[in-house]
Design a protein around this motif. Sequence first.
Motif, PDB file in Angstrom:
ATOM      1  N   VAL A  31       0.851  -1.179   0.000  1.00 43.09           N
ATOM      2  CA  VAL A  31       0.000   0.000   0.000  1.00 43.09           C
ATOM      3  C   VAL A  31       0.895   1.239   0.000  1.00 43.09           C
ATOM      4  CG1 VAL A  31      -1.737   1.310   1.268  1.00 43.09           C
ATOM      5  CG2 VAL A  31      -1.850  -1.202   1.216  1.00 43.09           C
ATOM      6  N   VAL A  32       0.667   2.113  -0.966  1.00 39.97           N
ATOM      7  CA  VAL A  32       1.472   3.340  -1.084  1.00 39.97           C
ATOM      8  C   VAL A  32       0.556   4.558  -0.899  1.00 39.97           C
ATOM      9  CG1 VAL A  32       3.041   4.684  -2.521  1.00 39.97           C
ATOM     10  CG2 VAL A  32       3.029   2.167  -2.685  1.00 39.97           C
ATOM     11  N   PRO A  33       0.561   5.151   0.280  1.00 40.46           N
ATOM     12  CA  PRO A  33      -0.238   6.386   0.478  1.00 40.46           C
ATOM     13  C   PRO A  33       0.353   7.540  -0.338  1.00 40.46           C
ATOM     14  CG  PRO A  33       0.429   5.368   2.573  1.00 40.46           C
ATOM     15  CD  PRO A  33       1.255   4.735   1.512  1.00 40.46           C
ATOM     16  N   TYR A  34      -0.488   8.479  -0.674  1.00 39.44           N
ATOM     17  CA  TYR A  34       0.014   9.658  -1.385  1.00 39.44           C
ATOM     18  C   TYR A  34      -0.856  10.859  -1.018  1.00 39.44           C
ATOM     19  CZ  TYR A  34      -3.932   9.197  -4.608  1.00 39.44           C
ATOM     20  OH  TYR A  34      -5.187   9.114  -5.138  1.00 39.44           O
ATOM     21  N   ALA A  59       4.326   8.111  -0.649  1.00 42.22           N
ATOM     22  CA  ALA A  59       5.149   7.687   0.488  1.00 42.22           C
ATOM     23  C   ALA A  59       6.263   6.771  -0.002  1.00 42.22           C
ATOM     24  CB  ALA A  59       4.282   6.979   1.524  1.00 42.22           C
ATOM     25  N   VAL A  60       7.342   6.722   0.755  1.00 44.39           N
ATOM     26  CA  VAL A  60       8.493   5.885   0.396  1.00 44.39           C
ATOM     27  C   VAL A  60       8.689   4.802   1.455  1.00 44.39           C
ATOM     28  CG1 VAL A  60       9.607   7.727  -0.884  1.00 44.39           C
ATOM     29  CG2 VAL A  60      10.103   7.430   1.550  1.00 44.39           C
ATOM     30  N   ASN A  61       9.459   3.754   1.050  1.00 48.92           N
ATOM     31  CA  ASN A  61       9.812   2.646   1.957  1.00 48.92           C
ATOM     32  C   ASN A  61       8.571   1.960   2.550  1.00 48.92           C
ATOM     33  OD1 ASN A  61      12.603   3.180   1.597  1.00 48.92           O
ATOM     34  ND2 ASN A  61      12.527   4.761   3.192  1.00 48.92           N
ATOM     35  N   CYS A  62       7.546   1.840   1.749  1.00 53.85           N
ATOM     36  CA  CYS A  62       6.339   1.139   2.221  1.00 53.85           C
ATOM     37  C   CYS A  62       6.609  -0.371   2.266  1.00 53.85           C
ATOM     38  CB  CYS A  62       5.169   1.429   1.300  1.00 53.85           C
ATOM     39  SG  CYS A  62       4.720   3.180   1.243  1.00 53.85           S
ATOM     40  N   PRO A  63       6.114  -1.063   3.303  1.00 54.34           N
ATOM     41  CA  PRO A  63       6.379  -2.505   3.416  1.00 54.34           C
ATOM     42  C   PRO A  63       5.662  -3.298   2.332  1.00 54.34           C
ATOM     43  CG  PRO A  63       4.800  -1.805   5.069  1.00 54.34           C
ATOM     44  CD  PRO A  63       5.303  -0.554   4.417  1.00 54.34           C
TER      45      PRO A  63
END
Length: 459
Positions: free
Chosen positions: A21-24, A30-34
């Motif tokens: 999941v990449v929030p924006y 966002a970076v370094n998302c698991p």
Amino acid sequence: NVTSYNPDPDLQINTTYYWKVVPYNQFGDAVNCPVWSFTTHGDATITQLPYSNNFDSVTVPDLPFDWLSYVDGAGAVVVSYATSPNSAPNCIRIYNGTVATNEALLIAPQLAQTIPASSLRMKLWVKGGGTGYALNFGVMTDPANLATFTQVGSISPTTTWAEYVVPFNSYTGNGRYLAIRHGQGGTGRTFYIDDTTLELIATNDLACTALSGNTTPSVGSPTTYNASIFNWGTVAQTNYTVKLFNGNNVELGTAAGINCAPGSTVQIPFTWTPQVEGTATLYAKVFLTGDQNATNDQSPNLNILVMGAGTLVVSIGDGTAVNTTSGSPTPYGTYYKNFRQQYLFTAAEILAAGGAPGMITALSFNVQAVNNCSPMPNFTIKLKNTQQAVLTTTFEVGDYTQVWFQDNFLPVVGWNTHPFTTPFMWDGVSNLLVDVITTMIPTSYTQNAAVYYAPTTGV
């Protein structure tokens, strides 16, 4: 604002997928998302036989991914269940709730197009929550449509675990789902199902179902053992061989088969003379050219204790009764977490069974079913000569001789022989008192093993 995703096309079976999941926002991603992953299950279709499932790989109350249920009615359930299985830890519970007409079905995985339902039989262990309950078997073309169920057989199980065999050869349709259906007939009725196998009804299929005989033979004494041969096939068999082996797979004897009609059992005898004292394992195996099911050719193991030359074996009682999972008498039990029990053998019955004064070197108990018995800590057997003629509610005091000990002892089905670390001298006049004790098990209450015994009065 999307919170769900429906993959198109469908996900592949037996495949690992990775996702994150990449929030924006207005400033960017966002970076370094698991990164997470999951693996889809394998193909649910049965393509090879025999197929077996003991329902132990799931977390209660889930069903295995390839099994289905059909439930219609308040309170009815078809779930995996961890209480009182035939083989721990799980079984299946089918319950019809508080309305007699509720429907509850357990449905096996879909059969491949190459496996007709009419070519199969189902072996399964079943226990009823009461007597006189009907459990029906049939085939469905659509597991979501009860109207497609065609019944082919029915059983009325007892309240103890037993194996049943249901053939589907009378089925004439094209359904691919074998189903087990609650027979209704009343409210609050439960069935427990475990250790289920689907196998081919073959033309040529002999099985060695058991090996029986003396579990305490003596060195140098010829001893007879019988192999039970059952014909699962559709034609009679005469041209086959049965062999006796020890636990190291060394052949000890061979015997020619006799006529065995379809659906019948014959006994094939062997005579074997033990040469070495101590514990040993025996099994029998049937050899039939063209046998179409090799998985049932070998008998369960028979554990024996070979006694020294000249040793006398005495059997007391006829073993016509068996205790329940919570009842006594039984020398093996954890229903109450720990126990102490005593058994009294009179001099008269020992002598009548062929006994004589001398050193007692072992004691055995015959187990019908281990049930959900737990290993028993500090399991100890002690013996004592006594003048008691009947047992009371008070344990006799005095000096006992400890003859056997094992930490965390768990019995097996069949004769459980305890060779004494210290032989006990019986004088031939006194009665014999056997004292069995175990300390508290660390887990929760479980069950007693079912042990054969002969009911008596006052002893």
